[in-house]
Write an enzyme that holds these catalytic residues in place. Structure first.
Site, mmCIF file in Angstrom:
data_model
loop_
_atom_site.group_PDB
_atom_site.id
_atom_site.type_symbol
_atom_site.label_atom_id
_atom_site.label_comp_id
_atom_site.label_asym_id
_atom_site.label_seq_id
_atom_site.Cartn_x
_atom_site.Cartn_y
_atom_site.Cartn_z
ATOM 1 N N SER A 137 1.573 51.194 45.074
ATOM 2 C CA SER A 137 1.190 49.835 44.710
ATOM 3 C C SER A 137 0.456 49.162 45.866
ATOM 4 C CB SER A 137 2.468 49.041 44.403
ATOM 5 O OG SER A 137 2.207 47.658 44.443
ATOM 6 N N TYR A 153 10.352 46.494 47.154
ATOM 7 C CA TYR A 153 9.359 47.219 46.354
ATOM 8 C C TYR A 153 8.253 47.796 47.247
ATOM 9 C CZ TYR A 153 5.847 47.644 42.556
ATOM 10 O OH TYR A 153 4.902 48.093 41.660
ATOM 11 N N LYS A 212 7.324 51.680 47.712
ATOM 12 C CA LYS A 212 5.985 52.148 47.328
ATOM 13 C C LYS A 212 5.249 52.750 48.534
ATOM 14 C CE LYS A 212 5.650 51.239 42.916
ATOM 15 N NZ LYS A 212 5.858 52.359 41.975
HETATM 16 N N1 LIG Z 1 1.258 46.989 36.340
HETATM 17 C C1 LIG Z 1 0.785 46.877 37.579
HETATM 18 O O1 LIG Z 1 -0.120 46.085 37.888
HETATM 19 C C2 LIG Z 1 1.339 47.745 38.651
HETATM 20 C C3 LIG Z 1 0.885 47.573 39.959
HETATM 21 C C4 LIG Z 1 1.326 48.431 40.946
HETATM 22 C C5 LIG Z 1 2.235 49.423 40.628
HETATM 23 N N2 LIG Z 1 2.699 49.531 39.342
HETATM 24 C C6 LIG Z 1 3.664 50.596 39.064
HETATM 25 O O2 LIG Z 1 3.301 51.250 37.871
HETATM 26 C C7 LIG Z 1 4.467 51.814 37.273
HETATM 27 C C8 LIG Z 1 4.524 51.421 35.805
HETATM 28 O O3 LIG Z 1 4.755 50.041 35.721
HETATM 29 P P1 LIG Z 1 4.286 49.119 34.499
HETATM 30 O O4 LIG Z 1 3.419 48.066 35.065
HETATM 31 O O5 LIG Z 1 3.785 49.943 33.372
HETATM 32 O O6 LIG Z 1 5.684 48.381 34.151
HETATM 33 P P2 LIG Z 1 6.637 48.498 32.892
HETATM 34 O O7 LIG Z 1 7.788 47.622 33.242
HETATM 35 O O8 LIG Z 1 5.873 48.222 31.640
HETATM 36 O O9 LIG Z 1 7.055 50.018 32.846
HETATM 37 C C9 LIG Z 1 8.048 50.573 33.663
HETATM 38 C C10 LIG Z 1 8.888 51.493 32.825
HETATM 39 O O10 LIG Z 1 9.848 52.140 33.668
HETATM 40 C C11 LIG Z 1 11.068 52.215 32.971
HETATM 41 N N3 LIG Z 1 12.183 52.375 33.871
HETATM 42 C C12 LIG Z 1 12.807 51.436 34.619
HETATM 43 N N4 LIG Z 1 13.831 51.984 35.301
HETATM 44 C C13 LIG Z 1 13.855 53.298 34.993
HETATM 45 C C14 LIG Z 1 14.667 54.393 35.371
HETATM 46 N N5 LIG Z 1 15.698 54.221 36.220
HETATM 47 N N6 LIG Z 1 14.396 55.606 34.855
HETATM 48 C C15 LIG Z 1 13.376 55.782 33.986
HETATM 49 N N7 LIG Z 1 12.578 54.788 33.571
HETATM 50 C C16 LIG Z 1 12.810 53.560 34.078
HETATM 51 C C17 LIG Z 1 11.130 50.917 32.166
HETATM 52 O O11 LIG Z 1 12.066 51.013 31.087
HETATM 53 C C18 LIG Z 1 9.695 50.760 31.734
HETATM 54 O O12 LIG Z 1 9.452 51.346 30.457
HETATM 55 C C19 LIG Z 1 5.643 51.306 38.099
HETATM 56 O O13 LIG Z 1 6.022 52.279 39.037
HETATM 57 C C20 LIG Z 1 5.071 50.107 38.811
HETATM 58 O O14 LIG Z 1 5.771 49.813 39.999
HETATM 59 C C21 LIG Z 1 2.273 48.721 38.357
#
Ligand SMILES: NC(=O)c1ccc[n+]([C@@H]2O[C@H](COP(=O)([O-])OP(=O)(O)OC[C@H]3O[C@@H](n4cnc5c(N)ncnc54)[C@H](O)[C@@H]3O)[C@@H](O)[C@H]2O)c1
Length: 286
Positions: free
Chosen positions: A141, A154, A158
């Site tokens: 991230s 976080y 990351k």
């Molecule tokens: N969306 C963004 O802008 C962004 C930015 C930087 C990093 N990320 C990273 O991208 C990844 C996906 O995030 P997203 O934005 O789609 O969020 P999201 O909340 O839609 O998806 C995350 C998913 O992870 C699942 N989850 C949570 N704990 C878990 C566990 N212990 N075991 C298995 N699954 C679990 C949740 O149920 C959810 O479906 C994450 O790692 C997040 O940190 C996202």
């Protein structure tokens, strides 16, 4: 004509019940891969969507935050489809609070899912990936790369994934395993309350998934890399080391103060790709 470059490949995506994981599942399935969607939330709805679109998908309800849950996900993939080619470590949670106010529980929960989760999943997947080579895509991230107020837990998790990815890339090379990381920006449940609606509108997760499928594809040779991705922009991120300043004696504080601008100056910086590269910069052979 539609091509299916991933036909027969088995791709395991964690956190695939929604958000980026859901978009990745659709993208891999559209390329002909069998996708295994693992999540603590039942991913049945996404499995149904992928199947309805003509794809091959399996859902697993399991958490990445334990060794046991991660082993269940990998075993389900191998049992259903006989192999594992790609692991996308995507599952995530946030527990935002300034460092002074963050509780031990908030810190540990985030490390458990993002950082320990990647260890758990990759450890379970590794023996299968070494069978014919494979690809690991970790999800870091901008918080981890650059820092973010209120996200010390976080950001640390990351940033840990960057070192994890780079070292895995070095260790996996001989077995044909490539490891890369993405730093995405996308509209999801995680970001819905964090970013302005006008910004979120430009951040469909579908912009991110092509990079993940490319990183997993046969023609891709990238390994140990980190990419910033979102809104149709794809850019590699690097850690650079400046030329620096060398003293022939142990410097005083006054000498370091005087040299500070030159020490910080990134003009002529290079990109070490391993600890060995840093050693060669710091202490080149006499
Ligand atoms: N969306 C963004 O802008 C962004 C930015 C930087 C990093 N990320 C990273 O991208 C990844 C996906 O995030 P997203 O934005 O789609 O969020 P999201 O909340 O839609 O998806 C995350 C998913 O992870 C699942 N989850 C949570 N704990 C878990 C566990 N212990 N075991 C298995 N699954 C679990 C949740 O149920 C959810 O479906 C994450 O790692 C997040 O940190 C996202």
């Amino acid at each position: 004509m539609t091509t299916h470059p991933m036909t027969g490949r088995v791709v395991l995506i964690t956190g695939a019940a929604g958000g980026l994981g859901r978009a990745h599942a659709h993208a891999f399935a559209a390329l002909g891969a069998h996708v295994v969607l693992s999540d603590v939330t039942d991913p049945a709805a996404v499995v149904a969507e992928v199947t309805a679109a003509g794809g091959s998908a399996l859902g697993v309800v399991a958490g990445v935050d334990t060794w046991e849950g991660s082993a269940v996900s990998v075993a389900a993939a191998v049992e259903a489809f006989g192999r594992l080619d790609v692991l996308v470590n995507n599952a995530g949670i946030i527990r935002d609070k300034s460092f002074a106010k963050a509780t031990p529980e908030m810190i540990e929960a985030v490390l458990a899912v993002h950082l320990h989760g990647a260890f758990h999943m990759t450890k379970a997947a590794w023996p299968h990936l070494t069978e014919r080579g494979g690809s690991i895509i970790n999800t870091t991230s901008g918080s981890g790369l650059y820092g973010n107020f209120g996200q010390v837990n976080y950001a640390a998790a990351k940033a840990g994934l960057v070192g994890f990815t780079r070292s895995l890339a070095l260790e996996g090379a001989r077995a044909g395993i490539r490891a890369n990381a993405i730093a995405p920006l996308a509209k999801s449940a995680m970001t819905e309350t964090m970013m302005a609606p006008e910004l979120l509108e430009r951040l469909a997760p579908e912009w991110v998934s092509p990079l993940v499928t490319w990183l997993a594809s046969d023609g891709c040779t990238a390994t140990g890399n980190v990419y910033s991705v979102g809104a149709g922009r794809y850019a590699r991120v690097a850690t650079l080391e400046a030329p620096g300043v060398r003293f022939d004696h142990v410097p005083t504080i006054a000498e370091l103060t005087e040299a500070a601008a030159a020490i910080d100056d990134l003009a002529g910086a290079v990109e070490p790709r391993s600890l060995a590269d840093q050693i060669a910069l710091v202490a080149p052979p006499a």
